[in-house]
Design a protein around this motif. Sequence first.
Motif: not given
Length: 228
Positions: A31-32, A38-39, A65-68
Amino acid sequence: MARVLIVDDEKLIVKGLRFSLEQEGMQVDCAYDGEEALNMAKQTEYDIVLLDVMLPKMDGFEVCTQIREFSNMPIIMLTAKGDDMDKILGLEYGADDYITKPFNILEVKARIKAILRRNTRKEPVKEKAKIIEKNGLRIDLEGRNVTVDGKAISLTAKEFDLLELLASNPGKVFDREQLLNLVWGYEYPGDVRTVDVHVRRLREKIEPNPGEPRYVMTKWGVGYFYKG
């Protein structure tokens, strides 16, 4: 076959990492920018995420943070900055490790393999409690789940490993060097501040009052222990 997500907007770096990891038999996705990463992380449970800090659309800390919020997949932060605060911030946001650019690809592969070994060599719990429960804290060692007063607590892989080690040895004081070696591995090149960061994050999540902990205690001048 380990599945790895590489996230970096420098395509030459991605190309080099991808080639090297695929030579090791790993399956690599790329991913770049932060949103794309995230997606992809929401769609696939990766064995390792290599996550650059400086990304378009959403920086690496925000992605981490969002992955967690939905996964404990191991995350290694890649940072071009040598400042220690950036490294600690990476851990504060839930990363498991960090590597500073420019890096040696052999070092990257060594860090990845160390994490994969730890995750695949999880020994089954034998002849000891599969659930540790006291004073409202419940630790499910097999399911790797934690609740406090019935409320589910989301811990990173390293936070859980740290809590599991302490809670499985109630009253035993571990110094920071011991914890670093036992939880992160003897090959881990970081320093003992990593332990302090994770203890603080762990307390913020499981302690009703982190300033006056009732589970993970400090033995001043020595280290940490679990109050059984």
